[in-house]
Write a protein that holds these residues in place. Structure first.
Motif, short mmCIF file in Angstrom:
data_model
loop_
_atom_site.label_atom_id
_atom_site.label_comp_id
_atom_site.label_asym_id
_atom_site.label_seq_id
_atom_site.Cartn_x
_atom_site.Cartn_y
_atom_site.Cartn_z
N PHE A 77 1.20 -1.33 0.15
CA PHE A 77 0.02 -0.16 -0.06
C PHE A 77 0.67 1.03 0.05
CE2 PHE A 77 -4.03 2.02 0.15
CZ PHE A 77 -4.03 2.60 0.84
N PHE A 78 1.91 1.26 0.41
CA PHE A 78 2.76 2.11 0.77
C PHE A 78 3.26 3.06 0.05
CE2 PHE A 78 6.27 4.86 2.47
CZ PHE A 78 7.49 4.53 1.63
N GLN A 79 4.19 1.58 -1.31
CA GLN A 79 5.04 1.86 -2.07
C GLN A 79 3.46 2.21 -3.54
OE1 GLN A 79 5.95 -2.18 -1.86
NE2 GLN A 79 8.19 -1.96 -2.82
N SER A 80 2.66 1.24 -3.58
CA SER A 80 1.53 2.66 -4.23
C SER A 80 1.29 3.58 -4.24
CB SER A 80 0.11 1.33 -3.64
OG SER A 80 0.31 0.13 -4.16
N VAL A 81 0.83 3.43 -2.98
CA VAL A 81 0.44 5.61 -2.90
C VAL A 81 1.36 6.09 -2.68
CG1 VAL A 81 -0.07 7.40 -1.05
CG2 VAL A 81 -0.84 5.26 -0.94
N ALA A 82 3.20 5.65 -2.54
CA ALA A 82 4.12 6.74 -3.45
C ALA A 82 4.20 6.84 -4.61
CB ALA A 82 4.79 5.99 -2.89
N CYS A 83 4.07 5.86 -5.13
CA CYS A 83 4.12 5.61 -7.19
C CYS A 83 2.94 6.38 -7.73
CB CYS A 83 3.79 4.18 -7.17
SG CYS A 83 5.16 3.17 -6.98
N CYS A 84 1.50 6.51 -6.72
CA CYS A 84 0.50 7.36 -7.38
C CYS A 84 1.25 8.72 -7.63
CB CYS A 84 -0.53 6.42 -6.20
SG CYS A 84 -2.13 7.36 -7.02
N ILE A 85 1.83 9.33 -5.83
CA ILE A 85 1.93 10.33 -6.44
C ILE A 85 3.44 11.15 -7.37
CG2 ILE A 85 3.00 12.51 -4.30
CD1 ILE A 85 1.46 10.68 -2.14
N THR A 86 4.07 10.19 -7.33
CA THR A 86 5.05 10.47 -8.07
C THR A 86 4.50 10.06 -9.91
OG1 THR A 86 5.85 8.11 -7.94
CG2 THR A 86 7.11 9.90 -7.19
N ILE A 87 3.73 9.41 -10.22
CA ILE A 87 3.07 9.32 -11.37
C ILE A 87 2.61 10.76 -11.59
CG2 ILE A 87 1.33 7.77 -11.46
CD1 ILE A 87 2.21 7.24 -13.80
N LEU A 88 1.49 11.01 -10.60
CA LEU A 88 0.72 12.13 -11.00
C LEU A 88 1.86 13.16 -10.64
CD1 LEU A 88 -2.11 11.25 -8.70
CD2 LEU A 88 -2.08 11.38 -11.52
N ILE A 89 2.22 13.41 -10.26
CA ILE A 89 3.49 14.85 -10.36
C ILE A 89 4.34 14.96 -11.83
CG2 ILE A 89 5.62 15.78 -9.66
CD1 ILE A 89 4.76 14.81 -6.79
N ALA A 90 5.01 13.54 -12.01
CA ALA A 90 5.57 13.65 -13.00
C ALA A 90 4.55 14.22 -14.61
CB ALA A 90 6.26 12.24 -13.51
#
Lengths: 499, 301, 320
Positions: free
Chosen positions: C293-306
C-alpha cells in the motif's frame, strides 16, 4: 474488409457475452470443493462393504506438500477408500501441493477461508496460523476421541504441540529431536590419521582439518551460507518468536532470555571457525554458497548417523561417509513441530478427521499406502512382511503424514534406521522451555526489523567471514536500534509469568 | 515503400562502426546463454568436483536424457503454454487495442472516466489473496486453463502504449474524414487504425507472448491438475522436487541412490535452455512487423 | 437532422453522440475485464489497516470485514526501520539511473540498428540481444558467480595469475552499483528497444524524403525528424517507469547479489529485498499488505506529479 470488420465486431460482442456469462455462473455462490469431488471419488468403490448407508460416509480433505498429485491417484483412492470406509466411515481426498508452490498455496489456504479438513503445517508457521485463528482447538477431543493416538505419542511432544496449553495439531512422531553430527569422508580422514571418532569440539577439528588441508589443498570444510547457524537454532530455544538472535539456552534453568550470538558458548566456537575461514580451511565463498551437491571432506549436518550412508554420502560425493554425534540431542518445540497435521477451525467433521489421523499413525496398512503408494503398482509386500519398492513414482512425502514407526520396512534396507531415531528421541534432553510460546502480537514491529538486521548479517557471521567479537558489536548495536531490548523484556516477562 | 534508397544511408564507415558496436553487444548478451548451455552438457561429476566452468572436464548429455524421461509431461505442459500464449495474446491484443483506441479519441465524452479505470489498477492492487478469492469463489476459474489466460491478458501499461501510439499516428483529421464519409468507430478501428498500427500491435503481442511464456505464478496459485501446468511451472517443480528429495534422509538408501543418479545441476541448466530457445525463436516472427514504410499518407490519399 | 460537419456538431456542446456510444460499446469487454480482475479484488487494500483474523467456516470477505481496524500499526516496522533511508535511496536512485541510462541506450541502439545496411544483420542482432530477457535472474546469478566467485571466479583467477590479491567481490560494497546497472542494462535493453523500434518504423517516410531533398544528412535527419517523432513515446515510457519507482526488480537485487546482505547491503538493498527479509511467513498478512500500500501510494503521487509537469510543458504528451 467489411466482413473482417463485422467479424471483429461480432467477436467483441461475443467476448462481452462470454465474460458476462462467466460472471453470472460464478455468481452462483462458491461451491464447496469437497462436494464437487465427492461424486468422482465415491462412485468406483462402493461395491461390497455395506457398513451403514453411504450418507454416513464423510469425505475428508487433506492438504499436504509433496512432489505433486500422483499419476495413479484414482487407482490409489480405489485401494484406500474402501478400507477407510470400513474402518471409520471415511473417504479421503488429498491435495498434494508441489514444493515450489507450497509457500504461496498454504498462505492462501489459511488466509482465504478455503475449506479443508486437515492441513500439514510446521513450526515455521504454526504459531502464526494458530493466532490467526485457522485451527481448531482439539485439546479435549484428542484425549476423548482418539485415546490410542494420544497415548502413542510421548507426553512431551503433546506439550510441544500446544500453544497456551491448548493442542491445535497432531505432531508427527519421527525424528522429533535434533542431533548434530560431524560428518566425515572416512577414507580421507584415515589417510591423514585423523581420529575422527573422538573429535567432538572445534579446536580438535581445526587441527585435524589443518592436516588434511596441508596434504590435499582446497577447502576440506565446505560451508554453505547457513554456516554454523544451527548451533543457535538447536541449542537455544527461540520461544516461538522465530528470531534467532533471541532465545534461552536449552539447559538454562534460570530461563534467562539472551542473544545466543553473543553467548560465550557460541563465540568461542566462532573464533575457531573464523580462524578456519582465514586459513582457507572453509571455502572462501561460504557466505554466498548454497547447499548444492558438491564434494566435501567434512561438514556438519543435522539428522541421525544412519543418514551418512543413506543421504549425506551419496549427495556429497563421499563413498564412505561416517557421522559422529556432536553434543546433546535436544527436543524442543521447534524440533517436535517439524511436521504437524492441524484441523481447520471450521471443520465439519473434526472427530472423523482425528480418527483418520489416528488410523494413519497406528495402522500399518494405511500408513504404507500413504507412504509407498499403490500396492501392486508402486510397491509390493514380500514374503517376510517387508516392502519391495517397484518404482519411484510415488509423489507424496512420507514425513508429512504420520509417524515413521509404523511404516513397514524396506526389504532392501540393511538396518532399521528408525531404531536409532527412537533411541535418539528417548535419550533427548528436553529444552527447559518446552511447551512455551511467546505471544508476539505486541512486538511484531520490532521482530520484523530485528529479523531484517539478522538476515543482513547472518551469513557473514556464521561462516566466520568477519572477526566475530568485533562483528557482534555492530550487530548488537543495530539490533538494539531495531528494538531488540523491547522484545527481550517482553519475552522475559512472559517467561517469568509462566514459571 | 521499401528500404531507404541508397542515397539516404549513413556512410560506410559509420555502418561499420555501428556493426562493431552491435557485435559487441550481441556477444555480451549471448555469452551467458552459451555458458548455461555448456553447463547443461557438462557431466554431473565434473560439476560436483569443480563447480561451473566454461570448459568442463567431462561432457555428457545426461541432463537432457533425464529430461527426455519426463518427456511426456514436458510436452503436455509445452502444449498448454503454447495454447495459453496464443489465446491470451490474441485476446489481450483485442482488449488492449480497443481500449487504447477509444482513449486516444480526445472528443470521447467518457475519456476521463475510462482513463481513471485504466490508471487506478496500474497503481493499486488488491493483493494476491483477494485476487485468488475473486477468481476462485466469484469466478469459476480454479484449476481451469482460463486461470492462466484471463488474469494476464490486459495490462494498463500496454493500454497506455496503445493509446499513445494511436494518438500520435492516427490524427483526428483522418478519423473525422472517415466519419464524414459515414463510417462508425468500429469500421474506423478495424479498417484504418489497426492496419496502420501493425508495428504497435506487434509490440503488444510480443510483450503479451513473452509475459505468458515466462509465467509460472498463475499455475502455482490456481492449478492442481498436473495436466494443466505451464512449462515454467512444471520445470520449476521438477527442480524443487529433486532438491527436496535429496535433503530428506528418511527416504531410504535405494531412493537416494536413484536420486543421486539424476544429473541435478545439469538438469537445472538444461531446463533453462528449454525455456529460452523456443521463445527466442519466435522473435523473428514479430520482427517483420517492424518494417519501415507504412504511412498515414497512403491512407490520406 | 441534416448532415452537419464534425466541427459544427462539436460546437453544439457536450452532447452525447453516436460516436460516443460506439466507442463505449467497443471498450465494453475490456471494461468488464477491469472490473472483474482489478476492481473487485481491490477491497483487499484494507487488509493493510486491519489485524486480520480468520473465523472458522467463514468466507474471506467476512474475515476481512470482521477483523479489527488497527490504523497504521502495520506500517510501523517500515517507518521505524533504521535502514529506511538506505532502502528508499537505493530504490529510487537505482530506478532513476535505470530509466535514464536505459532510455538513452535503448533509443540510441534502436536508431542505430535501423540505419544498418543489412536488414538481415540487424534482425540477427536484435534476436541475440533479446536472449537475456529470457534468462531468469537465478540462472543469471550463476553466470555472475562464475566471474565473481572468490575461489573459482574468472576475475580472481586472473588476479591470482598476475600476482595480485583476489578480491571478495560479494563483500565489496563499492562495485555493486556498477554491477547492478550493467546487469540491468544487459537484461532489459533488448526488450526496451522494441517499443522504440516500432515507433521508428511508424514514422512517415515522406518526412525523410523531404529532408533529403532539402539536403539534410543522416545526423540532421535523426536530430530533426526521428527524435521529435519519438518524443511522445519516450515521455510516455518515462512517466510509466516513474510510476514504478518505488518498486524494484526483486530478482536483480536479491538473487544476483546472493541475498542482498552483509557488507554489500548498503549498495544493494531495496524496499522489496528488505521487506522480504523482514517479513517471514509467520508475520501477519496485514504487514505485507501495508508495504504494498505504501509503495502504491508513493508511486501514485510521483506519477501524478510527473504527469502534471509534462502536461505543463506539452499537454499532448501527458498520459493521464
Amino acid at each position: 474488409m467489411r466482413k473482417k470488420m463485422r467479424r471483429k465486431r461480432l467477436l467483441a460482442m461475443a467476448m462481452a457475452a462470454a465474460l458476462g456469462v462467466g460472471f453470472l455462473t460464478g455468481c452462483g455462490g462458491s461451491k464447496s470443493e469437497t462436494a464437487n469431488n465427492t461424486a468422482d471419488v465415491d462412485t468406483p468403490a462402493q461395491t461390497t462393504q455395506s457398513s451403514g448407508d453411504s450418507s454416513d460416509v464423510v469425505t475428508l480433505k487433506w492438504i499436504q506438500v509433496g512432489n505433486g498429485m500422483p499419476d495413479n491417484y484414482s487407482a490409489w483412492l480405489e485401494q484406500i477408500n474402501p478400507y477407510l470406509e470400513e474402518k471409520i466411515g471415511v473417504n479421503i481426498e488429498m491435495e498434494i501441493v508441489p514444493w515450489g508452490d507450497w509457500d504461496t498455496r498454504r498462505s492462501v489456504i489459511v488466509n482465504s477461508g478455503e475449506y479443508f479438513d486437515i492441513l500439514f503445517t510446521n513450526q515455521e508457521r504454526y504459531n502464526a496460523e494458530v493466532s490467526t485463528g485457522a485451527f481448531l482447538d482439539i485439546t479435549d477431543m484428542v484425549k476423548d476421541t482418539v485415546s490410542e493416538l494420544y497415548s502413542m505419542i510421548p507426553e512431551d511432544y503433546w506439550t510441544s504441540s500446544s500453544i497456551n496449553g491448548k493442542i491445535y495439531a497432531i505432531p508427527t512422531y519421527k525424528d522429533s529431536s535434533a542431533t548434530n553430527y560431524f560428518v566425515w569422508d572416512r577414507a580421507m580422514a584415515e589417510k591423514y590419521n585423523v581420529d575422527y571418532e573422538n573429535i567432538d569440539n572445534y579446536n580438535d577439528l581445526y587441527t585435524a582439518l589443518q592436516t588434511i588441508k596441508e596434504g590435499e589443498g582446497g577447502s576440506p570444510y565446505y560451508m554453505s551460507k547457513f554456516g554454523a547457524e544451527n548451533l543457535a537454532t538447536i541449542y537455544y530455544d527461540q520461544l516461538g518468536a522465530g528470531l534467532f538472535p533471541l532465545g534461552i539456552r536449552y539447559d538454562d534453568d534460570t530461563k534467562t532470555v539472551i542473544n545466543p550470538m553473543e553467548d560465550e558458548w557460541i563465540l568461542e566456537k566462532l573464533d575457531t571457525i573464523y580462524k578456519m575461514y582465514q586459513e582457507g580451511i572453509i571455502n572462501g565463498d561460504a557466505p554466498q554458497a548454497d547447499d548444492a551437491f558438491k564434494y566435501r571432506t567434512f561438514f556438519m549436518a543435522q539428522g541421525w548417523s544412519g543418514a551418512a550412508a543413506t543421504t549425506w554420502g551419496p549427495n556429497n560425493g563421499i563413498d564412505d561417509c561416517v557421522a559422529i554425534k556432536y553434543e546433546d540431542t535436544v527436543v524442543s518445540n521447534t524440533t517436535v513441530r517439524g511436521s504437524l497435521n492441524a484441523i481447520y477451525s471450521g471443520c465439519k467433521n473434526p472427530e472423523k478427521a482425528l480418527q483418520l489421523l489416528e488410523l494413519v499413525n497406528t495402522d500399518s496398512k494405511v500408513r504404507d499406502w500413504l507412504y509407498y503408494g499403490v500396492e501392486g503398482e508402486n510397491f509390493e509386500y514380500t514374503s517376510d512382511g517387508k516392502v519391495d519398492r517397484l518404482n519411484f513414482d510415488w509423489y507424496m512425502a512420507g514425513y508429512t503424514q504420520g509417524t515413521f514407526f509404523n511404516v513397514t520396512q524396506l526389504a532392501s534396507d540393511e538396518f532399521n534406521q528408525w531404531d536409532e531415531v527412537k533411541e535418539l528421541n528417548s535419550n533427548a534432553v528436553a529444552s527447559v522451555m518446552l511447551g512455551f510460546d511467546m505471544d508476539t502480537s505486541k512486538v511484531e514491529t520490532e521482530l520484523a526489523n530485528c529479523r531484517a538486521v539478522y538476515e543482513k548479517y547472518k551469513s557473514e557471521f556464521w561462516t566466520g567471514a568477519r572477526e566475530p567479537r568485533e562483528f557482534i558489536e555492530t550487530i548488537k548495536s543495530e539490533l538494539d536500534a531495531a528494538g531488540w531490548e523491547t522484545i527481550r523484556a517482553e519475552a522475559q516477562a512472559q517467561v517469568d509469568a509462566a514459571k | 515503400m521499401t528500404k531507404a534508397s541508397k542515397l539516404n544511408r549513413v556512410s560506410p564507415k559509420t555502418n561499420t562502426i555501428f556493426s562493431v558496436i552491435f557485435i559487441i553487444f550481441a556477444l555480451v548478451c549471448i555469452i551467458p546463454v552459451v555458458f548455461i548451455f555448456i553447463i547443461s552438457i557438462s557431466s554431473e561429476a565434473s560439476i560436483k568436483m569443480n563447480g561451473y566452468q566454461f570448459w568442463p572436464e567431462d561432457f555428457s548429455l545426461d541432463a537432457y536424457r533425464f529430461l527426455m524421461g519426463e518427456g511426456k509431461t514436458i510436452l503436455q505442459s509445452l502444449g498448454i503454454t503454447i495454447l495459453v500464449t496464443v489465446v491470451g495474446t490474441i485476446l489481450g491484443v483485442l482488449l488492449t487495442s480497443t481500449m487504447g483506441y477509444a482513449l486516444s479519441r480526445k472528443d470521447f465524452k467518457l475519456n476521463g472516466f475510462f482513463t481513471m479505470i485504466v490508471f487506478i489498477p496500474m497503481i493499486f492492487n488488491g493483493g494476491m489473496i483477494s485476487s485468488y478469492v475473486v477468481n476462485t469463489q466469484f469466478l469459476p476459474l480454479k484449476d481451469t486453463i482460463w486461470a492462466l489466460i484471463l488474469p494476464l491478458c490486459v495490462s494498463s501499461f500496454n493500454v497506455v502504449i496503445c493509446k499513445t501510439f494511436f494518438k500520435t499516428n492516427i490524427p483526428d483529421s483522418v478519423v473525422e474524414s472517415a466519419q464524414i464519409d459515414g463510417a462508425g468507430h468500429f469500421t474506423i478501428f478495424g479498417q484504418i487504425a489497426l492496419p496502420l498500427a501493425k508495428p504497435m500491435i506487434a509490440t503488444i503481442a510480443l510483450f503479451l507472448t513473452f509475459g505468458y511464456w515466462n509465467d509460472w505464478f498463475q499455475s502455482s496459485l490456481y492449478i492442481t491438475n498436473t495436466d494443466l501446468f505451464s512449462l515454467q511451472a512444471l520445470l520449476d517443480h521438477i527442480q524443487r522436487n529433486i532438491e527436496m528429495m535429496t535433503k530428506n534422509p528418511a527416504l531410504g538408501v535405494t531412493l537416494q541412490q536413484y536420486i543421486n543418479s539424476m544429473p541435478k545441476e545439469g538438469a537445472r541448466m538444461a531446463m533453462a535452455i528449454i525455456i529460452i530457445i523456443p521463445i527466442a525463436c519466435t522473435y523473428p516472427f514479430f520482427q517483420k512487423y517492424f518494417i519501415t514504410g507504412l504511412t498515414v499518407g497512403a491512407v490520406k490519399g | 437532422m441534416g448532415r452537419k460537419t464534425i466541427v459544427q456538431r462539436r460546437k453544439k456542446g457536450n452532447k452525447w453522440t453516436k460516436s460516443d456510444s460506439q466507442l463505449t460499446i467497443l471498450i465494453l469487454p475490456t471494461t468488464v475485464w477491469y472490473i472483474l480482475f482489478c476492481f473487485l479484488p481491490m477491497f483487499g487494500l484494507i487488509i493493510a489497516f486491519k489485524d486480520y483474523k480468520v473465523t472458522g467456516g467463514k468466507s474471506f470477505i467476512y474475515n476481512v470485514f470482521n477483523s479489527d481496524w488497527i490504523g497504521f500499526k502495520n506500517f510501523e516496522f517500515l517507518i521505524k526501520s533504521n535502514d529506511l533511508f538506505v532502502i528508499l535511496r537505493n530504490t529510487i536512485v537505482y530506478n532513476l539511473i535505470f530509466i535514464v541510462a536505459g532510455t538513452i541506450l535503448a533509443v540510441g541502439l534502436a536508431i542505430m540498428i535501423n540505419l544498418l545496411y543489412s536488414k538481415r544483420k540487424s534482425r540477427v542482432f536484435q534476436t541475440l540481444m533479446f536472449f537475456p530477457y529470457f534468462m531468469s535472474w537465478v540462472v543469471a546469478a550463476y553466470f555472475v558467480d562464475a566471474f565473481l566467485n572468490v575461489d573459482k571466479g574468472l576475475i580472481n583467477n586472473i588476479l591470482r595469475d598476475t600476482g595480485q590479491t583476489p578480491v571478495q567481490w560479494y563483500m565489496n560494497v563499492a562495485v555493486w552499483p556498477f554491477i547492478l546497472v550493467f546487469m540491468y542494462l544487459w537484461k532489459s535493453t533488448g526488450y526496451n528497444m522494441v517499443i522504440y523500434l516500432s515507433s521508428i518504423t511508424s514514422i512517415d517516410q515522406t518526412l525523410y524524403e523531404a529532408a533529403v531533398i532539402d539536403g539534410a544528412n543522416k545526423k540532421q535527419q535523426t536530430r530533426y525528424i526521428t527524435l521529435p517523432c519519438l518524443k511522445n513515446v519516450i515521455i510516455m515510457m518515462f512517466i510509466l517507469n516513474v510510476g514504478k519507482i518505488f518498486y524494484s526488480d526483486f530478482g536483480l537485487f536479491y538473487q544476483l547479489s546472493q541475498d542482498a546482505k552483509g557488507s554489500i547491503f548498503n549498495s544493494v538493498a531495496t524496499i522489496d529485498t528488505y521487506v522480504f527479509n523482514a517479513l517471514k511467513s509467520s508475520t501477519p498478512i496485514g504487514m505485507t499488505s501495508a508495504v504494498t500500500f505504501f509503495q502504491s501510494v508513493a508511486c501514485c503521487i510521483t506519477i501524478l506529479i510527473a504527469n502534471a509537469i509534462v502536461r505543463k510543458i506539452d499537454a499532448d504528451s501527458a498520459i493521464i
